[in-house]
Write an enzyme that holds these catalytic residues in place. Structure first.
Site, short mmCIF file in Angstrom:
data_model
loop_
_atom_site.label_atom_id
_atom_site.label_comp_id
_atom_site.label_asym_id
_atom_site.label_seq_id
_atom_site.Cartn_x
_atom_site.Cartn_y
_atom_site.Cartn_z
N CYS A 176 0.12 3.75 2.69
CA CYS A 176 0.57 3.27 4.00
C CYS A 176 2.05 3.56 4.22
O CYS A 176 2.45 4.04 5.28
CB CYS A 176 0.33 1.75 4.12
SG CYS A 176 -1.38 1.24 3.97
N CYS A 205 0.85 -1.20 0.00
CA CYS A 205 0.00 0.00 0.00
C CYS A 205 0.88 1.25 0.00
O CYS A 205 1.57 1.54 0.99
CB CYS A 205 -0.92 -0.03 1.22
SG CYS A 205 -1.81 1.50 1.54
#
Length: 197
Positions: free
Chosen positions: A118, A115
């Site tokens: 993230c 991600c």
């Protein structure tokens, strides 16, 4: 932490107010005095940085009356909060259970290594962690590295999800699909609101 060593000439002490003779004396910068001695034996001291009056050194000094030299080994006093605190990984359900059993509230960043948002958000959360250090600890869970039963306990469906846990229960969460600085602001508000409950 590396400790710098300074060898200061007895006659050119650059405003550090070192004693001009080997007799016992003290100065505005030193918390201890020096007495005449023929050997270099450690003397505890504390001195104030001339350029940073709010910081203190602490260490030991060796004074040789024959060499006219003062050697200082000094350590910075770590009185200020860090600018960033690295988040610890939660890698197993029993580790999560141990955190829930503790009275200290904590924040969990549920993320994934694939991600991008993230990965980009993580260092910014670590800077935020410094603001609440040491009252609140920050952790992260890589959802691909833990049993899915743990992910289900967090009720995680999107990443990144940042949750505030207190008294064994999840208090609030922020789903961070938008800009990182907005997520950080929301997480900050979430923590402050949870602490006042």
């Amino acid at each position: 932490m590396a400790s710098p060593v300074f060898a200061l000439n007895h006659h050119s002490h650059r405003g550090l107010c070192l004693p001009s003779s080997a007799s016992s004396s003290s100065s505005s910068l030193f918390s201890s005095s020096f007495s005449s001695r023929s050997s270099c034996s450690p003397t505890p001291l504390g001195l104030r940085s001339p350029s940073h009056n709010h910081n203190l050194f602490f260490g030991f000094a060796d004074y040789s009356a024959t060499r006219r030299c003062l050697k200082l080994r000094v350590f910075w006093k770590e009185s200020e909060k860090p600018s960033s605190v690295e988040m610890e990984a939660i890698s197993a359900p029993d580790q999560f259970d141990q955190l829930l059993a503790q009275p200290q509230p904590f924040v969990v960043d549920w993320m994934a290594n694939w991600c991008r948002k993230c990965i980009y958000l993580k260092p910014k959360l670590e800077k935020l962690a410094a603001e609440f250090y040491p009252t609140i600890k920050f952790y992260y869970v890589d959802v691909n590295d833990v049993p899915q039963a743990l992910v289900k306990r967090g009720g995680i469906s999107k990443m990144p999800t940042i949750q505030m846990w207190k008294n064994g229960e999840m208090q609030a969460e922020v789903i961070g699909g938008h800009k990182a600085w907005l997520v950080v602001d929301e997480v900050r508000d979430m923590i402050k609101n949870s602490l006042t409950k």
